[in-house]
Design a protein around this motif. Structure first.
Motif, PDB file in Angstrom:
ATOM      1  N   GLN A  85       0.839  -1.208   0.000  1.00 12.32           N
ATOM      2  CA  GLN A  85       0.000   0.000   0.000  1.00 12.32           C
ATOM      3  C   GLN A  85       0.866   1.247   0.000  1.00 12.32           C
ATOM      4  O   GLN A  85       0.609   2.195  -0.743  1.00 12.32           O
ATOM      5  N   ASN A  86       1.877   1.251   0.855  1.00 15.73           N
ATOM      6  CA  ASN A  86       2.804   2.380   0.929  1.00 15.73           C
ATOM      7  C   ASN A  86       4.017   2.083   0.055  1.00 15.73           C
ATOM      8  O   ASN A  86       4.667   1.053   0.224  1.00 15.73           O
ATOM      9  N   ILE A  87       4.289   2.967  -0.874  1.00 17.04           N
ATOM     10  CA  ILE A  87       5.369   2.753  -1.834  1.00 17.04           C
ATOM     11  C   ILE A  87       6.698   2.568  -1.106  1.00 17.04           C
ATOM     12  O   ILE A  87       7.037   3.336  -0.205  1.00 17.04           O
ATOM     13  N   ARG A  88       7.457   1.549  -1.506  1.00 18.75           N
ATOM     14  CA  ARG A  88       8.715   1.220  -0.835  1.00 18.75           C
ATOM     15  C   ARG A  88       9.884   1.201  -1.825  1.00 18.75           C
ATOM     16  O   ARG A  88      10.634   0.234  -1.911  1.00 18.75           O
ATOM     17  N   LEU A  89      10.022   2.267  -2.561  1.00 21.03           N
ATOM     18  CA  LEU A  89      11.141   2.385  -3.499  1.00 21.03           C
ATOM     19  C   LEU A  89      12.403   2.830  -2.766  1.00 21.03           C
ATOM     20  O   LEU A  89      12.348   3.366  -1.663  1.00 21.03           O
ATOM     21  N   PHE A  90      13.557   2.619  -3.408  1.00 27.85           N
ATOM     22  CA  PHE A  90      14.794   3.250  -2.969  1.00 27.85           C
ATOM     23  C   PHE A  90      14.814   4.629  -3.617  1.00 27.85           C
ATOM     24  O   PHE A  90      15.288   4.807  -4.741  1.00 27.85           O
ATOM     25  N   LYS A  91      14.249   5.595  -2.911  1.00 28.31           N
ATOM     26  CA  LYS A  91      13.889   6.864  -3.551  1.00 28.31           C
ATOM     27  C   LYS A  91      15.079   7.718  -3.970  1.00 28.31           C
ATOM     28  O   LYS A  91      14.961   8.584  -4.824  1.00 28.31           O
ATOM     29  N   ASP A  97      18.132   1.757 -11.465  1.00 33.36           N
ATOM     30  CA  ASP A  97      18.839   1.074 -10.378  1.00 33.36           C
ATOM     31  C   ASP A  97      17.864   0.375  -9.434  1.00 33.36           C
ATOM     32  O   ASP A  97      18.190  -0.668  -8.857  1.00 33.36           O
ATOM     33  N   ASN A  98      16.670   0.934  -9.258  1.00 34.29           N
ATOM     34  CA  ASN A  98      15.643   0.254  -8.473  1.00 34.29           C
ATOM     35  C   ASN A  98      15.304  -1.100  -9.093  1.00 34.29           C
ATOM     36  O   ASN A  98      15.108  -2.092  -8.383  1.00 34.29           O
ATOM     37  N   ILE A  99      15.221  -1.133 -10.416  1.00 29.65           N
ATOM     38  CA  ILE A  99      14.905  -2.386 -11.103  1.00 29.65           C
ATOM     39  C   ILE A  99      16.078  -3.359 -11.018  1.00 29.65           C
ATOM     40  O   ILE A  99      15.903  -4.546 -10.729  1.00 29.65           O
ATOM     41  N   LYS A 100      17.276  -2.848 -11.228  1.00 32.63           N
ATOM     42  CA  LYS A 100      18.463  -3.713 -11.224  1.00 32.63           C
ATOM     43  C   LYS A 100      18.653  -4.393  -9.863  1.00 32.63           C
ATOM     44  O   LYS A 100      19.031  -5.569  -9.788  1.00 32.63           O
ATOM     45  N   ASN A 151      11.629  11.704  -7.642  1.00 29.03           N
ATOM     46  CA  ASN A 151      11.142  12.816  -8.451  1.00 29.03           C
ATOM     47  C   ASN A 151      10.056  12.407  -9.440  1.00 29.03           C
ATOM     48  O   ASN A 151       9.506  13.269 -10.135  1.00 29.03           O
ATOM     49  N   LEU A 152       9.733  11.124  -9.498  1.00 30.93           N
ATOM     50  CA  LEU A 152       8.647  10.685 -10.371  1.00 30.93           C
ATOM     51  C   LEU A 152       7.301  11.110  -9.794  1.00 30.93           C
ATOM     52  O   LEU A 152       7.132  11.145  -8.576  1.00 30.93           O
ATOM     53  N   PRO A 153       6.325  11.410 -10.652  1.00 35.82           N
ATOM     54  CA  PRO A 153       4.960  11.610 -10.152  1.00 35.82           C
ATOM     55  C   PRO A 153       4.474  10.357  -9.428  1.00 35.82           C
ATOM     56  O   PRO A 153       4.958   9.246  -9.686  1.00 35.82           O
ATOM     57  N   TYR A 154       3.507  10.538  -8.542  1.00 39.43           N
ATOM     58  CA  TYR A 154       3.053   9.444  -7.689  1.00 39.43           C
ATOM     59  C   TYR A 154       2.617   8.227  -8.500  1.00 39.43           C
ATOM     60  O   TYR A 154       2.984   7.088  -8.186  1.00 39.43           O
ATOM     61  N   GLY A 155       1.828   8.452  -9.554  1.00 35.70           N
ATOM     62  CA  GLY A 155       1.346   7.342 -10.365  1.00 35.70           C
ATOM     63  C   GLY A 155       2.484   6.556 -10.995  1.00 35.70           C
ATOM     64  O   GLY A 155       2.428   5.327 -11.103  1.00 35.70           O
ATOM     65  N   GLU A 156       3.546   7.256 -11.398  1.00 33.47           N
ATOM     66  CA  GLU A 156       4.694   6.581 -12.001  1.00 33.47           C
ATOM     67  C   GLU A 156       5.517   5.841 -10.946  1.00 33.47           C
ATOM     68  O   GLU A 156       6.128   4.808 -11.244  1.00 33.47           O
ATOM     69  N   GLN A 157       5.532   6.346  -9.718  1.00 29.45           N
ATOM     70  CA  GLN A 157       6.183   5.601  -8.643  1.00 29.45           C
ATOM     71  C   GLN A 157       5.464   4.270  -8.404  1.00 29.45           C
ATOM     72  O   GLN A 157       6.095   3.241  -8.155  1.00 29.45           O
ATOM     73  N   LEU A 160       6.537   1.995 -11.129  1.00 30.24           N
ATOM     74  CA  LEU A 160       7.907   1.546 -10.905  1.00 30.24           C
ATOM     75  C   LEU A 160       7.946   0.416  -9.881  1.00 30.24           C
ATOM     76  O   LEU A 160       8.716  -0.543 -10.021  1.00 30.24           O
ATOM     77  N   GLU A 161       7.096   0.510  -8.862  1.00 32.25           N
ATOM     78  CA  GLU A 161       7.078  -0.554  -7.857  1.00 32.25           C
ATOM     79  C   GLU A 161       6.598  -1.873  -8.468  1.00 32.25           C
ATOM     80  O   GLU A 161       7.142  -2.948  -8.169  1.00 32.25           O
ATOM     81  N   MET A 162       5.606  -1.813  -9.356  1.00 27.07           N
ATOM     82  CA  MET A 162       5.159  -3.024 -10.049  1.00 27.07           C
ATOM     83  C   MET A 162       6.255  -3.566 -10.952  1.00 27.07           C
ATOM     84  O   MET A 162       6.493  -4.778 -11.034  1.00 27.07           O
ATOM     85  N   CYS A 163       6.921  -2.661 -11.638  1.00 30.46           N
ATOM     86  CA  CYS A 163       8.015  -3.030 -12.526  1.00 30.46           C
ATOM     87  C   CYS A 163       9.125  -3.724 -11.739  1.00 30.46           C
ATOM     88  O   CYS A 163       9.680  -4.745 -12.175  1.00 30.46           O
ATOM     89  N   ARG A 164       9.423  -3.186 -10.587  1.00 30.80           N
ATOM     90  CA  ARG A 164      10.464  -3.761  -9.739  1.00 30.80           C
ATOM     91  C   ARG A 164      10.084  -5.166  -9.275  1.00 30.80           C
ATOM     92  O   ARG A 164      10.922  -6.071  -9.228  1.00 30.80           O
TER      93      ARG A 164
END
Length: 258
Positions: A85-91, A97-100, A151-157, A160-164
Protein backbone atom coordinates in the motif's frame (compact mmCIF):
# COMPACT_ATOMS: atom_id res chain seq x y z
CA UNK A 1 -1.93 -28.83 -8.48
CA UNK A 2 -2.84 -25.19 -7.91
CA UNK A 3 -0.19 -22.47 -8.07
CA UNK A 4 -1.35 -21.14 -4.69
CA UNK A 5 -3.50 -23.13 -2.28
CA UNK A 6 -4.71 -21.52 0.94
CA UNK A 7 -6.39 -23.88 3.40
CA UNK A 8 -8.32 -22.59 6.43
CA UNK A 9 -5.90 -19.73 6.98
CA UNK A 10 -6.44 -17.92 10.29
CA UNK A 11 -4.49 -14.91 11.54
CA UNK A 12 -4.95 -13.82 15.13
CA UNK A 13 -3.41 -10.94 17.06
CA UNK A 14 -4.13 -11.48 20.74
CA UNK A 15 -7.90 -11.59 21.01
CA UNK A 16 -8.44 -10.20 17.50
CA UNK A 17 -9.05 -12.58 14.62
CA UNK A 18 -8.12 -10.59 11.50
CA UNK A 19 -8.49 -13.50 9.06
CA UNK A 20 -10.84 -16.34 9.95
CA UNK A 21 -10.43 -19.78 8.29
CA UNK A 22 -10.10 -18.48 4.72
CA UNK A 23 -9.59 -20.98 1.91
CA UNK A 24 -9.10 -20.40 -1.80
CA UNK A 25 -6.77 -21.34 -4.62
CA UNK A 26 -5.08 -19.62 -7.54
CA UNK A 27 -4.25 -21.27 -10.85
CA UNK A 28 -1.68 -20.27 -13.44
CA UNK A 29 -2.73 -17.13 -15.37
CA UNK A 30 -5.58 -16.31 -12.95
CA UNK A 31 -6.41 -12.63 -12.51
CA UNK A 32 -8.12 -12.38 -9.14
CA UNK A 33 -9.23 -9.52 -6.89
CA UNK A 34 -9.68 -9.62 -3.12
CA UNK A 35 -12.10 -6.94 -1.97
CA UNK A 36 -13.83 -5.89 1.21
CA UNK A 37 -14.36 -2.84 3.43
CA UNK A 38 -11.55 -1.32 5.50
CA UNK A 39 -10.53 -3.73 8.24
CA UNK A 40 -11.82 -6.78 6.37
CA UNK A 41 -8.43 -8.52 6.60
CA UNK A 42 -7.22 -8.11 3.02
CA UNK A 43 -3.68 -6.85 3.66
CA UNK A 44 -3.33 -9.20 6.64
CA UNK A 45 -4.15 -12.05 4.27
CA UNK A 46 -1.42 -10.84 1.87
CA UNK A 47 1.04 -10.58 4.76
CA UNK A 48 0.30 -14.14 5.86
CA UNK A 49 0.69 -15.45 2.30
CA UNK A 50 4.00 -13.66 1.66
CA UNK A 51 5.81 -14.54 4.89
CA UNK A 52 5.52 -11.25 6.74
CA UNK A 53 3.25 -12.97 9.26
CA UNK A 54 3.25 -16.65 10.18
CA UNK A 55 -0.36 -17.89 10.05
CA UNK A 56 -1.87 -18.76 13.41
CA UNK A 57 -3.68 -21.72 11.86
CA UNK A 58 -4.09 -23.25 8.44
CA UNK A 59 -1.74 -23.99 5.57
CA UNK A 60 -0.36 -22.10 2.58
CA UNK A 61 1.10 -24.01 -0.37
CA UNK A 62 2.87 -22.33 -3.28
CA UNK A 63 3.91 -24.35 -6.34
CA UNK A 64 3.36 -27.48 -4.26
CA UNK A 65 5.58 -26.40 -1.37
CA UNK A 66 4.28 -25.53 2.10
CA UNK A 67 5.41 -21.99 2.91
CA UNK A 68 3.87 -21.30 6.34
CA UNK A 69 7.28 -20.79 7.95
CA UNK A 70 9.14 -19.47 4.92
CA UNK A 71 10.79 -16.04 4.97
CA UNK A 72 9.69 -13.33 2.51
CA UNK A 73 13.01 -13.68 0.65
CA UNK A 74 12.53 -17.45 0.30
CA UNK A 75 8.99 -16.95 -0.98
CA UNK A 76 10.28 -14.42 -3.52
CA UNK A 77 12.88 -16.96 -4.69
CA UNK A 78 10.09 -19.52 -5.15
CA UNK A 79 8.33 -17.10 -7.49
CA UNK A 80 5.88 -14.95 -5.52
CA UNK A 81 6.33 -11.18 -5.25
CA UNK A 82 4.20 -8.29 -4.07
CA UNK A 83 3.79 -4.56 -3.89
CA UNK A 84 2.64 -2.62 -0.80
CA UNK A 85 0.00 0.00 0.00
CA UNK A 86 2.80 2.38 0.93
CA UNK A 87 5.37 2.75 -1.83
CA UNK A 88 8.71 1.22 -0.84
CA UNK A 89 11.14 2.38 -3.50
CA UNK A 90 14.79 3.25 -2.97
CA UNK A 91 13.89 6.86 -3.55
CA UNK A 92 17.43 8.27 -3.75
CA UNK A 93 18.42 5.79 -6.46
CA UNK A 94 17.69 6.09 -10.16
CA UNK A 95 14.65 4.44 -11.70
CA UNK A 96 16.72 1.78 -13.46
CA UNK A 97 18.84 1.07 -10.38
CA UNK A 98 15.64 0.25 -8.47
CA UNK A 99 14.90 -2.39 -11.10
CA UNK A 100 18.46 -3.71 -11.22
CA UNK A 101 18.50 -4.27 -7.46
CA UNK A 102 15.44 -6.49 -7.73
CA UNK A 103 17.37 -8.96 -9.88
CA UNK A 104 19.66 -9.96 -7.01
CA UNK A 105 17.78 -13.16 -6.15
CA UNK A 106 18.29 -14.41 -9.73
CA UNK A 107 21.97 -13.53 -10.24
CA UNK A 108 24.21 -16.44 -11.14
CA UNK A 109 27.70 -15.12 -10.40
CA UNK A 110 29.62 -15.63 -7.15
CA UNK A 111 30.73 -13.01 -4.66
CA UNK A 112 34.30 -13.55 -5.84
CA UNK A 113 33.26 -12.92 -9.45
CA UNK A 114 31.68 -9.66 -8.35
CA UNK A 115 34.81 -8.57 -6.49
CA UNK A 116 37.14 -9.50 -9.37
CA UNK A 117 34.68 -8.24 -12.01
CA UNK A 118 35.14 -11.37 -14.11
CA UNK A 119 33.72 -11.81 -17.64
CA UNK A 120 30.80 -13.75 -16.11
CA UNK A 121 30.08 -10.82 -13.80
CA UNK A 122 30.20 -8.35 -16.70
CA UNK A 123 27.96 -10.55 -18.88
CA UNK A 124 25.37 -10.93 -16.11
CA UNK A 125 25.39 -7.21 -15.32
CA UNK A 126 24.83 -6.39 -19.00
CA UNK A 127 21.90 -8.81 -19.10
CA UNK A 128 20.41 -7.22 -15.97
CA UNK A 129 20.76 -3.74 -17.47
CA UNK A 130 19.08 -4.84 -20.70
CA UNK A 131 16.24 -6.68 -18.94
CA UNK A 132 15.66 -3.72 -16.60
CA UNK A 133 15.40 -1.30 -19.52
CA UNK A 134 13.01 -3.61 -21.39
CA UNK A 135 10.78 -3.77 -18.30
CA UNK A 136 10.75 0.01 -18.07
CA UNK A 137 9.63 0.17 -21.70
CA UNK A 138 6.54 -1.89 -20.90
CA UNK A 139 5.61 0.64 -18.22
CA UNK A 140 6.54 3.60 -20.45
CA UNK A 141 9.19 4.64 -17.93
CA UNK A 142 12.28 4.03 -20.08
CA UNK A 143 12.75 7.72 -20.91
CA UNK A 144 13.09 8.38 -17.17
CA UNK A 145 15.46 5.46 -16.52
CA UNK A 146 18.15 7.71 -15.02
CA UNK A 147 15.85 10.07 -13.13
CA UNK A 148 15.91 9.91 -9.33
CA UNK A 149 12.97 7.76 -8.25
CA UNK A 150 11.64 10.24 -5.68
CA UNK A 151 11.14 12.82 -8.45
CA UNK A 152 8.65 10.68 -10.37
CA UNK A 153 4.96 11.61 -10.15
CA UNK A 154 3.05 9.44 -7.69
CA UNK A 155 1.35 7.34 -10.37
CA UNK A 156 4.69 6.58 -12.00
CA UNK A 157 6.18 5.60 -8.64
CA UNK A 158 3.36 3.08 -8.37
CA UNK A 159 4.22 1.72 -11.82
CA UNK A 160 7.91 1.55 -10.91
CA UNK A 161 7.08 -0.55 -7.86
CA UNK A 162 5.16 -3.02 -10.05
CA UNK A 163 8.02 -3.03 -12.53
CA UNK A 164 10.46 -3.76 -9.74
CA UNK A 165 8.35 -6.71 -8.55
CA UNK A 166 8.33 -8.15 -12.07
CA UNK A 167 12.12 -7.99 -12.16
CA UNK A 168 12.14 -10.93 -9.73
CA UNK A 169 10.50 -13.01 -12.50
CA UNK A 170 7.51 -14.10 -10.40
CA UNK A 171 4.95 -16.78 -11.15
CA UNK A 172 2.46 -14.92 -8.96
CA UNK A 173 2.27 -11.16 -8.45
CA UNK A 174 0.32 -9.67 -5.54
CA UNK A 175 -0.70 -6.02 -5.90
CA UNK A 176 -1.83 -4.21 -2.73
CA UNK A 177 -4.02 -1.26 -3.77
CA UNK A 178 -2.10 -0.40 -6.96
CA UNK A 179 -4.53 2.39 -7.88
CA UNK A 180 -4.15 4.27 -4.58
CA UNK A 181 -3.41 7.93 -5.27
CA UNK A 182 -3.96 7.65 -9.02
CA UNK A 183 -6.24 9.96 -10.98
CA UNK A 184 -9.12 8.58 -13.11
CA UNK A 185 -7.06 8.54 -16.31
CA UNK A 186 -4.22 6.68 -14.62
CA UNK A 187 -6.70 4.15 -13.22
CA UNK A 188 -8.02 3.37 -16.70
CA UNK A 189 -4.46 2.91 -17.93
CA UNK A 190 -3.70 0.72 -14.91
CA UNK A 191 -6.62 -1.59 -15.72
CA UNK A 192 -5.18 -2.26 -19.17
CA UNK A 193 -1.66 -2.53 -17.74
CA UNK A 194 -2.62 -5.22 -15.22
CA UNK A 195 -4.21 -7.33 -17.97
CA UNK A 196 -1.17 -6.76 -20.18
CA UNK A 197 1.20 -7.85 -17.41
CA UNK A 198 -0.69 -11.11 -16.95
CA UNK A 199 -0.75 -11.84 -20.69
CA UNK A 200 2.81 -10.69 -21.46
CA UNK A 201 4.56 -12.39 -18.57
CA UNK A 202 2.23 -15.41 -18.38
CA UNK A 203 1.77 -15.07 -14.62
CA UNK A 204 -1.08 -15.09 -12.13
CA UNK A 205 -2.10 -11.86 -10.38
CA UNK A 206 -4.01 -11.18 -7.16
CA UNK A 207 -4.92 -7.60 -6.40
CA UNK A 208 -6.40 -5.87 -3.40
CA UNK A 209 -8.23 -2.79 -4.54
CA UNK A 210 -10.94 -0.39 -3.34
CA UNK A 211 -11.72 1.06 -6.76
CA UNK A 212 -14.66 -1.04 -7.84
CA UNK A 213 -14.63 0.10 -11.46
CA UNK A 214 -11.04 -1.11 -11.81
CA UNK A 215 -11.82 -4.39 -10.03
CA UNK A 216 -14.86 -5.16 -12.15
CA UNK A 217 -13.03 -4.35 -15.39
CA UNK A 218 -9.76 -6.13 -14.58
CA UNK A 219 -10.52 -9.19 -12.44
CA UNK A 220 -11.94 -12.43 -13.77
CA UNK A 221 -12.72 -13.79 -10.31
CA UNK A 222 -13.32 -11.97 -7.05
CA UNK A 223 -13.08 -13.06 -3.42
CA UNK A 224 -14.88 -10.92 -0.84
CA UNK A 225 -13.76 -10.60 2.78
CA UNK A 226 -15.75 -9.07 5.61
CA UNK A 227 -14.45 -9.00 9.19
CA UNK A 228 -11.91 -11.69 8.28
CA UNK A 229 -14.47 -14.08 6.80
CA UNK A 230 -14.72 -15.06 3.14
CA UNK A 231 -18.36 -14.20 2.44
CA UNK A 232 -18.52 -14.56 -1.34
CA UNK A 233 -16.60 -15.52 -4.45
CA UNK A 234 -17.34 -15.57 -8.14
CA UNK A 235 -17.24 -13.59 -11.35
CA UNK A 236 -17.61 -9.79 -11.24
CA UNK A 237 -21.28 -10.11 -12.17
CA UNK A 238 -21.94 -12.76 -9.52
CA UNK A 239 -20.24 -10.67 -6.85
CA UNK A 240 -22.00 -7.45 -7.85
CA UNK A 241 -25.39 -9.12 -7.49
CA UNK A 242 -24.64 -11.09 -4.31
CA UNK A 243 -26.84 -9.74 -1.47
CA UNK A 244 -24.14 -10.36 1.17
CA UNK A 245 -21.64 -8.33 -0.81
CA UNK A 246 -24.08 -5.54 -1.49
CA UNK A 247 -24.82 -5.27 2.21
CA UNK A 248 -21.24 -5.61 3.47
CA UNK A 249 -19.26 -3.72 0.89
CA UNK A 250 -21.00 -2.15 -2.06
CA UNK A 251 -23.70 -0.57 0.03
CA UNK A 252 -27.35 -1.56 0.35
CA UNK A 253 -28.20 0.36 -2.83
CA UNK A 254 -25.51 -1.46 -4.82
CA UNK A 255 -23.52 1.73 -5.18
CA UNK A 256 -19.78 1.75 -5.69
CA UNK A 257 -17.41 3.03 -3.05
CA UNK A 258 -13.88 4.11 -3.85
Amino acid sequence: MSLLDIKNLTMQFGGLTAVNSVSFHVENLDLIAVIGPNGAGKTTLFNAITGIYEPTKGEVFFAGEKINNATPSKITELGMCRTFQNIRLFKELSVIDNIKLSHHSRLDYSLLSGILRTPQFKKTEDEVEHHSYELLKIFNLHEKAFHTSKNLPYGEQRKLEMCRALATRPKLLLLDEPAAGMNPTEKVQLTDLIKNIRDTFKIAIILIEHDMKLVMNAAEKIYVLDHGHLIAQGTPHEVQTNPKVIEAYLGVDGGQHG
